[in-house]
Design an enzyme around this catalytic site. Sequence first.
Site, mmCIF file in Angstrom:
data_model
loop_
_atom_site.group_PDB
_atom_site.id
_atom_site.type_symbol
_atom_site.label_atom_id
_atom_site.label_comp_id
_atom_site.label_asym_id
_atom_site.label_seq_id
_atom_site.Cartn_x
_atom_site.Cartn_y
_atom_site.Cartn_z
ATOM 1 N N ALA A 84 0.861 -1.173 0.000
ATOM 2 C CA ALA A 84 0.000 0.000 0.000
ATOM 3 C C ALA A 84 0.899 1.226 0.000
ATOM 4 C CB ALA A 84 -0.931 0.003 1.196
ATOM 5 N N GLY A 95 4.862 -7.022 -2.898
ATOM 6 C CA GLY A 95 4.070 -5.976 -2.258
ATOM 7 C C GLY A 95 4.475 -5.730 -0.824
ATOM 8 N N GLU A 100 7.347 -3.446 -0.964
ATOM 9 C CA GLU A 100 6.913 -2.139 -1.437
ATOM 10 C C GLU A 100 6.231 -1.342 -0.325
ATOM 11 O OE1 GLU A 100 5.995 -2.113 -6.046
ATOM 12 O OE2 GLU A 100 5.059 -3.839 -5.088
ATOM 13 N N GLU A 140 9.057 -9.602 -9.027
ATOM 14 C CA GLU A 140 8.010 -9.478 -10.041
ATOM 15 C C GLU A 140 8.465 -9.811 -11.458
ATOM 16 O OE1 GLU A 140 6.496 -6.580 -6.838
ATOM 17 O OE2 GLU A 140 8.418 -7.354 -7.551
#
Length: 292
Positions: free
Chosen positions: A123, A143, A146, A166
């Site tokens: 997020a 994620g 991130e 990724e």
Amino acid sequence: MHASRILRRSICHYIVGKHNSLQSFSAIQENYSLTLNPQKCLHQSCRTLILEPTSSQFVKLNRLSDLDSGIVEVSLDRPETKNAIGKDLLRGFKNALEEISTDSSAHVMLIRSSVPKVFCAGADLKALGIPTIAVIEGAALGGGLEMALSCDLRICGEEAVLGLPETGLAIIPGAGGTQRLPRLVGKAKAKELIFTGRRISGMAALSIGLVNYCVPAGEAHQKALEIAREINEKGPIAIRMAKRAINDGLEVNTVSGMAVEQDCYGQLLDTTDRLEGLAAFAEKRKPKYTGE
């Protein structure tokens, strides 16, 4: 821009981008702990998905008390899916951030996982005015990393595993990884990590500046709390202005950055906290800041 709008935009982009290929969904699910139904995700509005006004049992907001008043903790707790990105977790996380962003008594935020050996999913925390600290024990991949990159500080345990794998799925980090990682570790090292999708240890992350501290396994939360306490003793408005000056200043040239700094400094001159800081220094005592 309001925190909730940036959060909503970032998460929607993240979900749709990660799930454009249904054929690779099972691989994505394995690597990033994503359990959203791909058909539902592609055909349901992300806006509706995130804005449903029900509470979540997977995100816990805890305000510390006594000497640690001012420190808040957001804990992700979905053990059966290792903190997978599902609509309930997203909703709960969004609600927690909105509550913190409007709480003037919140001075520092820690984000951690209550699930052993896993951190969390992605997020955007850029719009939150207070300092944010990611507490990483175990895996922070895709994620999860991130999200940690979007925090101001990162503390990890020695057994942490970090990476952006990724490209192995023929996609790229789509929730800020390609932008935040180079700003932390430099362009060449960021390209190496993203191009290869390599996973690195906590100590390796420390050596390249990806994390601020790497401590013995199981001690990341205690170290993060120690740093949060140091921050919590300082003037809360000054901390917010320092964060704004650094973040906004890095987006422009040095001359413009100096103008941003002067603007932030000017907003502190007439505060009660500034007068309290001067008085405490003169009287050789600990200041009592009120955020005014």
